[in-house]
Write a protein that holds these residues in place. Structure first.
Motif, PDB file in Angstrom:
ATOM      1  N   THR A  28      65.350  42.804  57.503  1.00  0.00           N
ATOM      2  CA  THR A  28      64.723  41.850  56.570  1.00  0.00           C
ATOM      3  C   THR A  28      63.471  42.515  55.960  1.00  0.00           C
ATOM      4  O   THR A  28      62.634  43.417  56.800  1.00  0.00           O
ATOM      5  CB  THR A  28      64.399  40.593  56.616  1.00  0.00           C
ATOM      6  N   LEU A  29      63.138  42.523  54.670  1.00  0.00           N
ATOM      7  CA  LEU A  29      61.727  43.038  54.097  1.00  0.00           C
ATOM      8  C   LEU A  29      60.576  42.651  54.780  1.00  0.00           C
ATOM      9  O   LEU A  29      59.637  43.431  54.844  1.00  0.00           O
ATOM     10  CB  LEU A  29      61.799  42.715  52.771  1.00  0.00           C
ATOM     11  N   ASP A  30      60.622  41.313  55.427  1.00  0.00           N
ATOM     12  CA  ASP A  30      59.566  41.016  55.930  1.00  0.00           C
ATOM     13  C   ASP A  30      59.162  41.615  57.289  1.00  0.00           C
ATOM     14  O   ASP A  30      58.032  41.701  57.856  1.00  0.00           O
ATOM     15  CB  ASP A  30      59.726  39.491  56.676  1.00  0.00           C
ATOM     16  N   TYR A  31      59.968  42.638  57.817  1.00  0.00           N
ATOM     17  CA  TYR A  31      59.838  43.405  58.938  1.00  0.00           C
ATOM     18  C   TYR A  31      59.768  45.030  58.582  1.00  0.00           C
ATOM     19  O   TYR A  31      59.715  45.778  59.773  1.00  0.00           O
ATOM     20  CB  TYR A  31      60.877  43.111  60.145  1.00  0.00           C
ATOM     21  N   VAL A  32      59.364  45.448  57.489  1.00  0.00           N
ATOM     22  CA  VAL A  32      59.254  46.850  57.251  1.00  0.00           C
ATOM     23  C   VAL A  32      58.224  47.041  56.065  1.00  0.00           C
ATOM     24  O   VAL A  32      57.778  45.985  55.176  1.00  0.00           O
ATOM     25  CB  VAL A  32      60.596  47.384  56.436  1.00  0.00           C
ATOM     26  N   ALA A  33      57.805  48.195  56.136  1.00  0.00           N
ATOM     27  CA  ALA A  33      57.273  48.534  55.078  1.00  0.00           C
ATOM     28  C   ALA A  33      58.073  49.426  54.026  1.00  0.00           C
ATOM     29  O   ALA A  33      59.245  49.816  54.496  1.00  0.00           O
ATOM     30  CB  ALA A  33      56.110  49.838  55.708  1.00  0.00           C
ATOM     31  N   ILE A  34      58.144  49.073  52.830  1.00  0.00           N
ATOM     32  CA  ILE A  34      58.992  49.599  51.917  1.00  0.00           C
ATOM     33  C   ILE A  34      58.510  50.083  50.920  1.00  0.00           C
ATOM     34  O   ILE A  34      57.456  49.822  50.283  1.00  0.00           O
ATOM     35  CB  ILE A  34      60.102  48.429  51.659  1.00  0.00           C
ATOM     36  N   GLY A  35      59.135  51.319  50.136  1.00  0.00           N
ATOM     37  CA  GLY A  35      58.455  51.936  49.207  1.00  0.00           C
ATOM     38  C   GLY A  35      59.414  52.934  48.437  1.00  0.00           C
ATOM     39  O   GLY A  35      60.752  53.028  48.985  1.00  0.00           O
ATOM     40  N   TRP A  36      58.944  53.392  47.214  1.00  0.00           N
ATOM     41  CA  TRP A  36      59.876  54.233  46.551  1.00  0.00           C
ATOM     42  C   TRP A  36      59.353  55.771  46.518  1.00  0.00           C
ATOM     43  O   TRP A  36      58.014  55.883  46.485  1.00  0.00           O
ATOM     44  CB  TRP A  36      59.876  53.899  44.926  1.00  0.00           C
ATOM     45  N   PHE A  37      59.840  56.712  46.472  1.00  0.00           N
ATOM     46  CA  PHE A  37      59.565  58.268  46.735  1.00  0.00           C
ATOM     47  C   PHE A  37      60.589  58.809  45.854  1.00  0.00           C
ATOM     48  O   PHE A  37      61.584  58.195  45.362  1.00  0.00           O
ATOM     49  CB  PHE A  37      59.816  58.578  48.047  1.00  0.00           C
ATOM     50  N   ARG A  38      60.047  60.220  45.366  1.00  0.00           N
ATOM     51  CA  ARG A  38      60.845  60.673  44.442  1.00  0.00           C
ATOM     52  C   ARG A  38      60.853  62.261  44.704  1.00  0.00           C
ATOM     53  O   ARG A  38      59.900  62.814  45.192  1.00  0.00           O
ATOM     54  CB  ARG A  38      60.603  60.449  42.928  1.00  0.00           C
ATOM     55  N   GLN A  39      61.947  62.913  44.261  1.00  0.00           N
ATOM     56  CA  GLN A  39      61.819  64.592  44.482  1.00  0.00           C
ATOM     57  C   GLN A  39      62.119  64.934  43.013  1.00  0.00           C
ATOM     58  O   GLN A  39      63.613  64.825  42.557  1.00  0.00           O
ATOM     59  CB  GLN A  39      62.799  64.717  45.623  1.00  0.00           C
ATOM     60  N   ALA A  40      61.376  65.588  42.333  1.00  0.00           N
ATOM     61  CA  ALA A  40      61.733  66.331  41.034  1.00  0.00           C
ATOM     62  C   ALA A  40      62.572  67.808  41.477  1.00  0.00           C
ATOM     63  O   ALA A  40      62.246  68.232  42.467  1.00  0.00           O
ATOM     64  CB  ALA A  40      60.523  66.577  40.083  1.00  0.00           C
ATOM     65  N   PRO A  41      63.156  68.226  40.621  1.00  0.00           N
ATOM     66  CA  PRO A  41      63.979  69.415  40.673  1.00  0.00           C
ATOM     67  C   PRO A  41      62.854  70.513  40.941  1.00  0.00           C
ATOM     68  O   PRO A  41      61.832  71.001  40.336  1.00  0.00           O
ATOM     69  CB  PRO A  41      64.391  69.696  39.371  1.00  0.00           C
ATOM     70  N   GLY A  42      63.057  71.324  42.163  1.00  0.00           N
ATOM     71  CA  GLY A  42      62.340  72.397  42.722  1.00  0.00           C
ATOM     72  C   GLY A  42      61.261  71.974  43.428  1.00  0.00           C
ATOM     73  O   GLY A  42      60.259  72.903  43.620  1.00  0.00           O
ATOM     74  N   LYS A  43      60.845  70.713  43.454  1.00  0.00           N
ATOM     75  CA  LYS A  43      59.618  70.154  44.181  1.00  0.00           C
ATOM     76  C   LYS A  43      60.008  69.307  45.542  1.00  0.00           C
ATOM     77  O   LYS A  43      61.177  68.894  45.794  1.00  0.00           O
ATOM     78  CB  LYS A  43      58.662  69.479  43.170  1.00  0.00           C
TER      79      LYS A  43
END
Length: 121
Positions: A28-43
């Motif tokens: 459950t979300l209550d028990y984790v850190a949660i996030g968004w990450f990204r990878q652009a082409p070539g990076k």
């Protein structure tokens, strides 16, 4: 088994908005850190925004605060990334990441498979 499944992939024009979703199962979300990450082409992959386990929000892209917004829905065990005024440089594969201990843009414990966002006219 913890699973993160992103959705919301799309091709959009500059200036448009898009909302990504990440459905979390197995914890459950209550028990984790949660996030968004990204990878652009070539990076390398970079952090966008993350909610630590106990408090606050960690913005990795400080210039984008307010334009890229994370919001959890604990009832649905889902976290969203609202992206407004999209720019071509936002083109990337966006990943959802979760960790039982904290936010780390390079080393989250669990990762989704990613969803592709393309911003182009």
């Amino acid at each position: 088994q913890v699973q993160l499944v992103e959705s919301g992939e799309g091709l959009v024009q500059p200036g448009e908005s898009l909302r990504l979703s990440c459905v979390v199962s197995g914890i459950t979300l209550d028990y984790v850190a949660i996030g968004w990450f990204r990878q652009a082409p070539g990076k390398e992959r970079e952090g966008v925004v993350c909610i630590p386990r106990y408090e606050g929000v960690r913005h990795y892209l400080t210039s984008e605060i307010g334009r890229l917004t994370i919001s959890p829905d604990n009832a649905k065990n889902t976290v969203y990334l609202q992206m407004n005024s999209l720019k071509p440089e936002d083109t990337a594969v966006y990943y959802c990441g979760a960790d039982r201990y904290g936010c780390d843009q390079y080393d989250m414990e669990y990762w989704g498979k990613g969803t592709l966002v393309t911003v182009s006219s």
